[in-house]
Design an enzyme around this catalytic site. Structure first.
Site, PDB file in Angstrom:
ATOM      1  CE  LYS A 168      -0.138  -0.069   4.990  1.00  0.00           C
ATOM      2  NZ  LYS A 168      -1.109  -0.211   6.270  1.00  0.00           N
ATOM      3  CE1 TYR A 174      13.008  31.784   4.791  1.00  0.00           C
ATOM      4  CE2 TYR A 174      13.219  29.322   4.233  1.00  0.00           C
ATOM      5  CZ  TYR A 174      13.084  30.707   3.803  1.00  0.00           C
ATOM      6  OH  TYR A 174      12.811  30.846   2.278  1.00  0.00           O
TER       7      TYR A 174
HETATM    8  C1  LIG Z   1      -0.167  -1.514   6.943  1.00  0.00           C
HETATM    9  C2  LIG Z   1      -1.111  -2.589   7.227  1.00  0.00           C
HETATM   10  C3  LIG Z   1      -0.063  -3.875   7.600  1.00  0.00           C
HETATM   11  C4  LIG Z   1       1.395  -3.831   7.563  1.00  0.00           C
HETATM   12  O1  LIG Z   1       1.891  -3.150   8.611  1.00  0.00           O
HETATM   13  P1  LIG Z   1       3.333  -2.924   9.167  1.00  0.00           P
HETATM   14  O2  LIG Z   1       3.410  -2.403  10.437  1.00  0.00           O
HETATM   15  O3  LIG Z   1       3.776  -2.204   8.429  1.00  0.00           O
HETATM   16  O4  LIG Z   1       4.030  -4.269   9.066  1.00  0.00           O
HETATM   17  C5  LIG Z   1      -0.709  -5.115   7.802  1.00  0.00           C
HETATM   18  N1  LIG Z   1      -1.987  -5.207   7.872  1.00  0.00           N
HETATM   19  C6  LIG Z   1      -2.822  -4.147   7.593  1.00  0.00           C
HETATM   20  C7  LIG Z   1      -4.256  -4.429   7.645  1.00  0.00           C
HETATM   21  C8  LIG Z   1      -2.433  -2.883   7.284  1.00  0.00           C
HETATM   22  O5  LIG Z   1      -3.217  -1.940   7.181  1.00  0.00           O
END
Ligand SMILES: *Cc1c(COP(=O)(O)O)cnc(C)c1O
Length: 363
Positions: free
Chosen positions: A35, A260
């Site tokens: 994702k 800044y």
């Molecule tokens: C993002 C996600 C993961 C992966 O989690 P990590 O902490 O990056 O290993 C697993 N399951 C779901 C449902 C997620 O949304």
């Protein structure tokens, strides 16, 4: 010449980390969680890295799933947030996608969709995260729906841990999970999927078993899910290295300030190196003075406020460094987790924030 900033993505490291996740998960199969454009690494690039070894890919957006199919990915694809509109279901059927189902109404939509095939689903149970998922009170309605539904194929139970990396751990959620399955005879045969990276590494009992799928995300990209255990000590390799160069040097006297707001004030004669990397590249603007940075292979610290396109670092103890010196913002030689901790965030956020304008090279 383009600006000297680059993100190098190490495909061999991605593959190494995936295989390590699956090895740690015993006989379980592993969704490669891709994702958020593979946590900023590029979803198609990640697919090339994991392509022939991954058991499946998990993501959120149907267009990304279609892009994976168009790139020749044949493995299962899981939609972690499920579908958003009934019209998404035809695409799930056409492209062979497995949606998460987290509300009873989605089962009704699935029944009404009268698809030409039965869709495998991930039925999401809320065991305490309280974000998405079916509660114990809704189970009778879900079971009625499942029994009546001609469009549901194989069912896998999915739940997500809120504190797999923390002190409270997961036992309380496992209790809730067991309670929800207790008087639900069909559920005994359903495979399940619980473990994220933190659980794979710290609670392997949730990751093992033939009827189990794990969901590693951050560990694939070489980040640690833990505040108290480094990625290297877990055997993970950094996949993203963000580099740039020094493009200017200023010599300032005690009392002079940098950047800044004049947030940094020199206490001694200071050589200030200006790096071509700023928050518009994805570097966190809230990284304070003292955030680690590597120049010419040596660690030093940032000074002053991060600007849109540049940031400053202290070269006072690096007399050989100057314009053109190589800088590592994070990655090989400087764990993203350390930079993230200094900036009050986690490596997940650094990776995902990598800006589109940063050229990516593979290596
Ligand atoms: C993002 C996600 C993961 C992966 O989690 P990590 O902490 O990056 O290993 C697993 N399951 C779901 C449902 C997620 O949304």
């Amino acid at each position: 010449m383009p600006r000297p900033i680059r993100a190098r993505i190490d495909l061999a490291a991605l593959r190494h980390n995936y295989l390590l996740a699956r090895e740690r998960a015993g006989g379980a199969r592993a969704w490669a969680v891709v994702k958020a454009d593979a946590y900023g690494h590029g979803v198609l690039r990640a697919a090339r890295a994991f392509g022939d070894v991954a058991d499946g890919f998990a993501l959120l957006d149907i267009p990304d799933a279609i892009a994976l199919r168009d790139a020749g990915i044949r493995q299962p694809i899981l939609l972690l947030e499920g579908f958003f509109e009934p019209s998404d279901l035809a695409l799930c059927a056409e492209y062979g996608l497995t949606p998460a189902i987290h509300r009873v109404e989605q089962l009704e939509m699935l029944r009404a969709a009268a698809l030409p095939v039965r869709l495998p689903i991930y039925l999401k149970l809320n065991t305490g995260m309280n974000r998405l998922g079916i509660t114990a009170a809704q189970l009778p309605a879900v079971r009625r729906e499942l029994a009546a539904n001609q469009t549901v194929g194989a069912v896998t139970l999915i739940t997500h841990f809120a504190e797999a990396d923390g002190e409270r751990g997961i036992a309380w959620q496992l209790d809730n999970f067991a309670r929800m399955r207790a008087d639900w005879p069909e559920a005994a045969a359903y495979p399940h999927s619980m473990a994220n990276s933190a659980a794979i590494l710290r609670h392997p009992q949730t990751a093992r078993g033939e009827n189990t799928w794990v969901r590693p995300g951050i560990m694939l990209y070489g980040g640690t899910p833990f505040a108290d255990e480094s990625a290297a000590s877990l055997g993970l390799r950094p996949a993203m290295t963000l580099t740039s160069r020094i493009i200017g040097v200023q010599e300032i006297a005690p009392g002079e300030r940098v950047g800044y707001g004049g947030l940094f004030e020199a206490r001694r004669p200071t050589r200030v190196g200006t790096v071509a990397c700023g928050y518009a590249d994805g570097y966190p603007r809230h990284a304070p003075d003292g955030t680690p940075i590597v120049v010419d292979g040596q660690r030093t610290r940032t000074i002053g406020r991060v600007s849109m396109d540049m940031l400053a670092c202290d070269l006072s103890d690096l007399p050989q460094a100057g314009v053109g010196s190589a800088v590592t913002l994070w990655g090989d030689g400087l764990p993203a987790d350390e930079v993230a901790a200094a900036a009050g965030t986690i490596s997940y956020e650094l990776f995902c924030a990598l800006a589109r304008r940063v050229p990516v090279v593979e290596g």
